[in-house]
Scaffold this active site. Structure first.
Site, PDB file in Angstrom:
ATOM      1  CG  MET A  54      -1.931  -0.869   0.958  1.00  0.00           C
ATOM      2  SD  MET A  54      -3.336  -0.183  -0.152  1.00  0.00           S
ATOM      3  CE  MET A  54      -4.562  -1.441   0.068  1.00  0.00           C
ATOM      4  CB  ALA A  73       4.719   0.504  -3.672  1.00  0.00           C
ATOM      5  CD  GLU A  93      11.350   4.260  -9.407  1.00  0.00           C
ATOM      6  OE1 GLU A  93      11.203   4.751  -8.253  1.00  0.00           O
ATOM      7  OE2 GLU A  93      10.853   3.311 -10.036  1.00  0.00           O
ATOM      8  CG  HIS A 102      14.769   4.212  -0.746  1.00  0.00           C
ATOM      9  ND1 HIS A 102      15.189   5.494  -1.103  1.00  0.00           N
ATOM     10  CD2 HIS A 102      14.226   3.668  -1.893  1.00  0.00           C
ATOM     11  CE1 HIS A 102      14.676   5.910  -2.217  1.00  0.00           C
ATOM     12  NE2 HIS A 102      13.899   4.756  -2.723  1.00  0.00           N
ATOM     13  NE  ARG A 146      15.793   2.167  -5.099  1.00  0.00           N
ATOM     14  CZ  ARG A 146      14.569   1.698  -5.021  1.00  0.00           C
ATOM     15  NH1 ARG A 146      14.301   0.792  -4.309  1.00  0.00           N
ATOM     16  NH2 ARG A 146      13.511   2.426  -5.634  1.00  0.00           N
ATOM     17  CG  HIS A 187      13.179   0.648   0.088  1.00  0.00           C
ATOM     18  ND1 HIS A 187      12.059   1.167   0.718  1.00  0.00           N
ATOM     19  CD2 HIS A 187      12.986   0.467  -1.147  1.00  0.00           C
ATOM     20  CE1 HIS A 187      11.150   1.075  -0.424  1.00  0.00           C
ATOM     21  NE2 HIS A 187      11.804   1.001  -1.380  1.00  0.00           N
ATOM     22  CD  GLU A 235      10.087  -6.392   0.794  1.00  0.00           C
ATOM     23  OE1 GLU A 235       9.296  -5.793   0.493  1.00  0.00           O
ATOM     24  OE2 GLU A 235      11.033  -6.013   1.595  1.00  0.00           O
ATOM     25  NE  ARG A 291      13.173  -3.461  -4.506  1.00  0.00           N
ATOM     26  CZ  ARG A 291      12.457  -2.403  -4.585  1.00  0.00           C
ATOM     27  NH1 ARG A 291      11.580  -2.495  -5.335  1.00  0.00           N
ATOM     28  NH2 ARG A 291      12.540  -1.343  -3.729  1.00  0.00           N
TER      29      ARG A 291
HETATM   30  C1  LIG Z   1       7.709   2.952   1.308  1.00  0.00           C
HETATM   31  C2  LIG Z   1       7.586   2.108   0.276  1.00  0.00           C
HETATM   32  C3  LIG Z   1       7.908   2.031  -1.172  1.00  0.00           C
HETATM   33  C4  LIG Z   1       7.980   1.188  -2.170  1.00  0.00           C
HETATM   34  N1  LIG Z   1       7.876   1.626  -3.449  1.00  0.00           N
HETATM   35  C5  LIG Z   1       8.059   0.718  -4.297  1.00  0.00           C
HETATM   36  C6  LIG Z   1       7.578   0.875  -5.745  1.00  0.00           C
HETATM   37  O1  LIG Z   1       7.316   2.122  -6.032  1.00  0.00           O
HETATM   38  N2  LIG Z   1       7.758  -0.090  -6.728  1.00  0.00           N
HETATM   39  C7  LIG Z   1       7.923  -1.503  -6.164  1.00  0.00           C
HETATM   40  O2  LIG Z   1       8.291  -2.246  -7.323  1.00  0.00           O
HETATM   41  N3  LIG Z   1       8.218  -1.804  -4.808  1.00  0.00           N
HETATM   42  C8  LIG Z   1       8.251  -0.807  -3.912  1.00  0.00           C
HETATM   43  N4  LIG Z   1       8.290  -0.996  -2.593  1.00  0.00           N
HETATM   44  C9  LIG Z   1       8.477  -2.365  -2.292  1.00  0.00           C
HETATM   45  C10 LIG Z   1       7.311  -3.095  -2.635  1.00  0.00           C
HETATM   46  O3  LIG Z   1       6.162  -2.182  -2.054  1.00  0.00           O
HETATM   47  C11 LIG Z   1       7.319  -4.324  -1.516  1.00  0.00           C
HETATM   48  O4  LIG Z   1       8.242  -5.166  -1.879  1.00  0.00           O
HETATM   49  C12 LIG Z   1       5.922  -5.494  -1.985  1.00  0.00           C
HETATM   50  O5  LIG Z   1       4.955  -4.510  -1.832  1.00  0.00           O
HETATM   51  C13 LIG Z   1       5.699  -6.170  -1.158  1.00  0.00           C
HETATM   52  O6  LIG Z   1       4.497  -7.071  -1.096  1.00  0.00           O
HETATM   53  P1  LIG Z   1       4.123  -8.290  -0.269  1.00  0.00           P
HETATM   54  O7  LIG Z   1       2.874  -8.641  -0.720  1.00  0.00           O
HETATM   55  O8  LIG Z   1       5.303  -9.425  -0.690  1.00  0.00           O
HETATM   56  O9  LIG Z   1       4.353  -7.931   1.093  1.00  0.00           O
HETATM   57  P2  LIG Z   1       3.677  -6.554   1.991  1.00  0.00           P
HETATM   58  O10 LIG Z   1       2.782  -5.621   1.175  1.00  0.00           O
HETATM   59  O11 LIG Z   1       4.696  -5.964   2.634  1.00  0.00           O
HETATM   60  O12 LIG Z   1       2.370  -7.229   2.673  1.00  0.00           O
HETATM   61  C14 LIG Z   1       2.931  -8.076   3.856  1.00  0.00           C
HETATM   62  C15 LIG Z   1       1.667  -8.710   4.582  1.00  0.00           C
HETATM   63  O13 LIG Z   1       1.876  -9.404   5.527  1.00  0.00           O
HETATM   64  C16 LIG Z   1       1.354  -9.391   6.874  1.00  0.00           C
HETATM   65  N5  LIG Z   1       1.884 -10.039   7.796  1.00  0.00           N
HETATM   66  C17 LIG Z   1       3.246  -9.954   8.214  1.00  0.00           C
HETATM   67  N6  LIG Z   1       3.551 -10.805   9.072  1.00  0.00           N
HETATM   68  C18 LIG Z   1       2.441 -11.220   9.257  1.00  0.00           C
HETATM   69  C19 LIG Z   1       1.716 -12.449  10.457  1.00  0.00           C
HETATM   70  N7  LIG Z   1       2.792 -13.268  11.036  1.00  0.00           N
HETATM   71  N8  LIG Z   1       0.849 -13.069  10.216  1.00  0.00           N
HETATM   72  C20 LIG Z   1      -0.234 -12.556   9.318  1.00  0.00           C
HETATM   73  N9  LIG Z   1       0.124 -11.283   8.615  1.00  0.00           N
HETATM   74  C21 LIG Z   1       1.298 -11.083   8.720  1.00  0.00           C
HETATM   75  C22 LIG Z   1       1.566  -7.754   6.690  1.00  0.00           C
HETATM   76  O14 LIG Z   1       0.749  -7.047   7.562  1.00  0.00           O
HETATM   77  C23 LIG Z   1       1.124  -7.527   5.278  1.00  0.00           C
HETATM   78  O15 LIG Z   1      -0.414  -7.457   5.170  1.00  0.00           O
HETATM   79  C24 LIG Z   1       8.294  -0.073  -1.555  1.00  0.00           C
HETATM   80  C25 LIG Z   1       8.309  -0.359  -0.367  1.00  0.00           C
HETATM   81  C26 LIG Z   1       7.933   0.708   0.472  1.00  0.00           C
HETATM   82  C27 LIG Z   1       8.069   0.267   2.116  1.00  0.00           C
END
Ligand SMILES: Cc1cc2nc3c(=O)[nH]c(=O)nc-3n(C[C@H](O)[C@H](O)[C@H](O)COP(=O)(O)OP(=O)(O)OC[C@H]3O[C@@H](n4cnc5c(N)ncnc54)[C@H](O)[C@@H]3O)c2cc1C
Length: 489
Positions: free
Chosen positions: A40, A42, A110, A224, A269, A327, A351, A362
């Protein structure tokens, strides 16, 4: 109907769910609410070679180069070829990315991309737009929010379910499943300065490690270069896309910090983060000069709102105070091209997983793309597995023992100092010795409060990072050993 249990409600977990909801009984367990995830947050966007003149080959080359060729080539090829198809399908389903006034998609630039290929939505709010869109496609899924995964339940050599705790009541239960998908994100909250959502605390990595599931590349944490920094506290990310739009890194004397470095402000980065850290260590303050960015507020409404929230006078000064911070986690649960792990019936996506697509560093905006690609591959693979005969299960919790864990702030400070942008062998060794006074490895998750479990999980992750860093033969990408540099300087 097959039962699929997805742990984590970010983009990766939700995308798997969209693919399986019509054929499987899908439950998403997430420890916060539906909006709490890094997905959310990103900002910059999602990379895909959809611009005429760009190509998957060029995207592949940039990804490999940024990853210092530590990447798995097949995983990169899969990312750059399947990724654009999945994005086109999302657009066809109604996902709106930003476009030029006359219609074509608008592609941002980027660091370390050789082409404008970053799709974005609502300016710098791509993650929110994309994750919300994918969540809106979920019609036949059971959401269990405020429910935390405590332990993988392994029997007969396979993952049979997950022990979870309902945070409101404390009730624990085992959710059984034919397939369990880890989608818990990275571990940014291990560090003092981070961009990550508060719920992203290395849980999936710790859960897997406790069951002996194979992990890989744990030395590689991405820092980052630009987090909003006020009085030594960080308040979120300042997206790299702003440098793509012309901003430059300067100090308090207006010295251009990245001048003379190949690719300057848009270098990879790890290079920029190290350069800034060295500059800061010399006593300088760090700023992003946005005076050359046209229509800053219009293009970056999310960053603007955050700056206003923290009363940063950027309209007068054209400067944003910044500093590097944790990051993204390149390493994690080892996953194959179908997101399968070393434990049968356990998949890992996004991730938390390491399919080695990112290598040692990355490439910007590749992780949202990997969430889609690894999510699609996991879903395909789960579709093909046979259904099991499931029966209710319980787990036996060992007796509680006294708990010795560090305070979160103390762990984060030490991790920043010893496992951060620059590392040394003695620091890594000292960190591991410091960890030895705590008994996180002996504690059963079911006996810990949510706060204690977070600290235990982060301790375990930090141990794995320190050990992996010591085992790396040399500096590579985001893993940088200071003495290596001295040896070769
Ligand atoms: C500020 C920011 C900006 C970014 N900008 C970019 C961008 O522009 N482009 C890009 O490609 N990437 C970007 N990234 C990286 C990218 O957002 C993440 O790598 C990616 O969204 C990870 O997605 P995910 O679904 O793997 O994990 P997340 O989106 O982190 O979701 C993990 C989920 O698991 C839940 N969770 C964790 N532990 C537990 C548990 N024990 N039990 C139950 N639930 C749990 C969390 O609450 C969350 O809902 C950014 C990251 C950040 C922090």
């Amino acid at each position: 109907m097959k039962k699929v249990l997805i742990i984590g409600g970010g983009l990766a977990g939700c995308f798997v769910a969209t693919r399986l909801q019509d054929t499987c009984a899908v439950t998403i367990v997430t420890k916060g609410d539906r909006r709490e995830s890094n997905s959310m947050l990103a900002q910059g966007g999602i990379a895909a070679s959809l611009d005429p003149g760009d190509s998957p080959q060029s995207h592949e080359e940039d990804t490999m180069k940024a990853g210092v060729y530590h990447n798995d080539e097949a995983a990169v090829k899969q990312l750059v070829t399947l990724g654009p198809k999945l994005i086109k399908a999302l657009i066809a389903a109604g996902m709106t990315f930003d476009r030029h006034p006359d219609g074509p998609l608008s592609f941002g630039l980027e660091g370390a991309h050789s082409h404008h290929r970053i799709l974005h939505a609502n300016g710098d709010q791509t993650g929110e737009a994309l994750t919300s869109f994918v969540q809106q496609q979920l019609h036949h899924v059971i959401w269990q929010t405020q429910v935390e995964a405590l332990q993988l339940v392994v029997q007969n050599g396979a993952c049979q379910g997950v022990l979870v705790r309902h945070l409101a009541t404390g009730k624990q239960e085992v959710l059984v499943a034919d397939a369990v998908v880890l989608a818990t994100g990275g571990l940014g909250n291990l560090f003092d300065f981070t961009t990550n959502d508060r719920t992203v605390t290395g849980d999936g990595i710790a859960l897997a490690a406790r069951e002996g599931v194979k992990l890989t590349d744990m030395a590689f944490v991405q820092f980052h270069p630009t987090l909003l920094s006020i009085d030594h506290h960080c308040y979120g990310l300042i997206t790299e896309a702003i440098r793509g739009a012309g901003a430059i890194l300067v100090d308090e004397n207006d010295t251009k910090i990245m001048a003379g470095v190949p690719c300057a402000d848009l270098a990879p980065r790890d290079v920029v983060a190290r350069h800034l850290t060295a500059w800061q260590a010399q006593g300088h303050q760090l700023f992003l000069d946005i005076s050359k960015v046209a229509n800053f507020e219009q293009h970056f409404p999310g960053v603007t709102a955050n700056l206003d929230k923290h009363h940063v006078p950027f309209r007068q000064t054209s400067r944003i105070p910044i500093q590097p911070g944790a990051h993204f986690m390149m390493g994690g649960v080892a996953a194959d091209l179908n997101a399968g792990t070393s434990l049968p019936r356990l998949w890992a996506v996004g991730e938390v997983a390491c399919n080695r697509v990112h290598g040692a560093n990355r490439l910007a905006s590749n992780s949202l793309l990997d969430c889609l690609v690894s999510g699609q591959k996991a879903a395909d693979s789960i579709q093909q597995m046979p259904e099991q005969a499931l029966s209710p299960m319980t787990v036996t919790t060992p007796p509680a023992r006294p708990i010795h864990l560090p305070a979160l702030a103390a762990l984060q400070k030490r991790a920043w100092a010893d496992l951060g942008v620059e590392r040394t062998r003695p620091q890594l060794q000292a960190f591991l010795r410091w960890l030895q006074q705590f008994n996180y490895a002996q504690l059963a998750a079911a006996n810990l409060s949510a706060d204690e479990l977070t600290r235990a999980n982060l301790c375990l992750c930090s141990q794995l990072i320190a050990q992996a860093a010591l085992a790396e033969p040399k500096s590579l990408g985001a893993h940088y050993m200071k003495e290596d540099a001295h040896a070769t300087d």
